[in-house]
Design an enzyme around this catalytic site. Structure first.
Site, PDB file in Angstrom:
ATOM      1  CE1 TYR A   1       8.804   8.899 -10.204  1.00 29.81           C
ATOM      2  CE2 TYR A   1      10.141   9.278 -12.152  1.00 29.81           C
ATOM      3  CZ  TYR A   1       9.737   8.454 -11.129  1.00 29.81           C
ATOM      4  OH  TYR A   1      10.261   7.198 -11.026  1.00 29.81           O
ATOM      5  CE  LYS A   2      10.296   8.324  -6.339  1.00 28.56           C
ATOM      6  NZ  LYS A   2       9.135   7.436  -6.514  1.00 28.56           N
TER       7      LYS A   2
ATOM      8  CG  ASP B   1      17.599   6.263  -5.263  1.00 29.75           C
ATOM      9  OD1 ASP B   1      16.999   7.357  -5.262  1.00 29.75           O
ATOM     10  OD2 ASP B   1      17.244   5.287  -5.949  1.00 29.75           O
TER      11      ASP B   1
ATOM     12  NE  ARG C   1       4.707   4.265  -1.210  1.00 29.35           N
ATOM     13  CZ  ARG C   1       5.543   4.387  -2.236  1.00 29.35           C
ATOM     14  NH1 ARG C   1       6.849   4.271  -2.016  1.00 29.35           N
ATOM     15  NH2 ARG C   1       5.125   4.579  -3.450  1.00 29.35           N
TER      16      ARG C   1
ATOM     17  CG  PHE D   1      12.908   1.543  -5.895  1.00 29.44           C
ATOM     18  CD1 PHE D   1      11.592   1.556  -5.451  1.00 29.44           C
ATOM     19  CD2 PHE D   1      13.143   1.619  -7.261  1.00 29.44           C
ATOM     20  CE1 PHE D   1      10.531   1.656  -6.337  1.00 29.44           C
ATOM     21  CE2 PHE D   1      12.084   1.726  -8.159  1.00 29.44           C
ATOM     22  CZ  PHE D   1      10.775   1.744  -7.693  1.00 29.44           C
TER      23      PHE D   1
END
Ligand code: PLP
Ligand code: KYN
Length: 407
Positions: A219-220, A194, A366, A125
């Site tokens: 927040y995921k 991560d 995705r 990422f």
């Protein structure tokens, strides 16, 4: 048995079905982007209302003591801990994932004097790679990238830290956390994972694999709300040697003694920098409580079933797509990614039909299968929509080909 019958059976047998109603999702939306922004728990609104009206509005400054604001970061960290195989004292909720990366990469480099290399993989990422670049510019780190296959062989005596994302954001591929952590330790390096796309979706056992550091998003899959505070983990054995560079007063051993000189708080409290974002933490706590109540093992089992069912439904509609995620559900996180030249307009056409996934440049569609709030009926519907978008070449429409700022 028809697809419709099978779908009904799967939903009827789903032990997590009762939890779907604990989320507030719009009608006629099939939400396949919980891996980017988790859905809103119904309990979040009243919790926010109480925090704003009562704690802030009426309690005012007294709420730092009376409403538990002061130790919220530790408390929520402690609730995230069992989701990732950590002890409550090893996790704290604070800052963004990016900022936590900076603090922990820097702390790791400090613990390995004479070594400067931070080893990662190309395509990690971006923020993970960019945070190393910032330390590199200060002369504190040297960034080295090696492909998945070459990572273990690239671990040499210059490597201070191996820094990887457990579930790859684009492909969903899982790293072997245990094997890579062991390989890094054998080379004398530390490891930072991560867990942004893992926490609340796939089981993680940081303690069991002997990991050193970890970070992850709130927040995921944790459903903490847009821009929710992130979390950071430091293994207990490193607490005594921990020294992070953002030495703000909330990480001081005695912030309200107002000393001139910095003295780090013991343990992960040292990772705090400025004042904790109380409202953001309030929302995060609701999401963490709900995900913890459902339980990671059950979430993982359903996530695998959902993504498998999507692939089956798609295949039955006669559509063949280029799957870039591992086909073995145990080797991937809670998402499926497909490569297609027209991935962007396909994604837009799906969104127009109420099926919200996302596009990752240059050519990835995705689809995330956040297991806490999806029905099997959503999955077969989404597959049907995708098949229709493709067979009808709906993605050719002009309106689906205008690129938005945020994808
Ligand atoms: C693997 C990974 N790390 C970090 C982040 C984000 O970090 P931040 O919340 O600091 O933007 C994301 C997503 O945005 C991500 O997918
Ligand atoms: N923070 C965001 C803000 C806006 C849009 C997306 C994000 C994401 O988190 C993207 C996610 N990390 C990803 O895996 O692509």
């Amino acid at each position: 048995m028809s697809l419709a019958e099978r779908t009904r059976e799967l939903d009827a047998a789903d032990p997590l079905a009762p939890f779907i109603d604990r989320f507030d999702l719009p009608e006629r939306v099939i939400y396949l982007d919980g891996n980017s922004l988790g859905a809103l728990p119904r309990a979040t609104m009243p919790a926010m209302e109480r925090a704003v009206r009562e704690e802030w509005g009426k309690g005012l400054i007294r709420s730092w003591n009376d409403a538990g604001w002061f130790d919220m970061a530790q408390r929520i960290g402690g609730k995230i801990a069992p989701l990732i195989g950590a002890a409550p004292s090893e996790v704290i909720a604070c800052d963004s994932t990016s900022v936590n990366l900076f603090k922990l990469i820097s702390a790791a480099l400090d613990m390995r004097p004479g070594r400067k290399v931070v080893l990662s993989e190309p395509g990690n990422f971006p923020t993970d790679l960019y945070m190393v670049a910032g330390l590199e510019r200060q002369g504190l780190a040297v960034r080295r990238l090696a492909s998945r296959e070459e990572l273990a062989g690239t671990l040499d005596e210059d490597v201070a830290l191996l820094m990887l994302t457990h579930v790859h954001y684009k492909t969903g591929a899982l790293h072997d956390m245990r094997a890579l952590t062991k390989a890094a330790h054998q080379a004398g390096a530390l490891v930072l994972w991560d867990l942004s796309h893992s926490t609340g979706a796939v089981p993680v056992d940081l303690g069991g694999v002997n990991a050193d550091f970890a970070v992850g998003c709130g927040y995921k899959y944790l459903c903490g709300g847009p821009g929710a505070p992130a979390f950071a983990y430091v293994a207990e054995r490193h607490h005594a040697d921990l020294a992070q560079p953002l030495t703000g007063w909330f990480g001081h051993a005695a912030p309200f003694d107002f000393f001139d000189d910095y003295e780090a708080a013991p343990g992960v409290e040292q990772l705090l920098c400025g004042t904790s974002p109380v409202l953001g933490l309030t929302a995060l706590e609701v999401g963490v409580d709900l995900i913890a109540e459902i339980g990671v093992e059950r979430l993982h089992a359903k996530s695998r079933a959902l993504s498998g069912f999507f692939l089956k439904s798609l295949a039955e509609s006669g559509i063949a797509l280029d799957l870039v995620s591992p086909s073995d559900s145990l080797a991937r996180g809670s998402q499926l990614s497909f490569r297609h030249e027209q991935a962007y307009p396909i994604c837009q056409a799906l969104i127009a039909r109420g099926v919200i996934g996302d596009f990752r440049a240059p050519d990835i569609l995705r689809l995330g299968f956040a297991p806490a709030y999806l029905r099997f009926a959503d999955i077969s519907e989404a597959a049907r929509h995708l098949a229709e978008v493709l067979t009808g070449e709906e993605w050719r429409r002009d309106e689906f080909n205008r690129r938005a700022a945020v994808t």
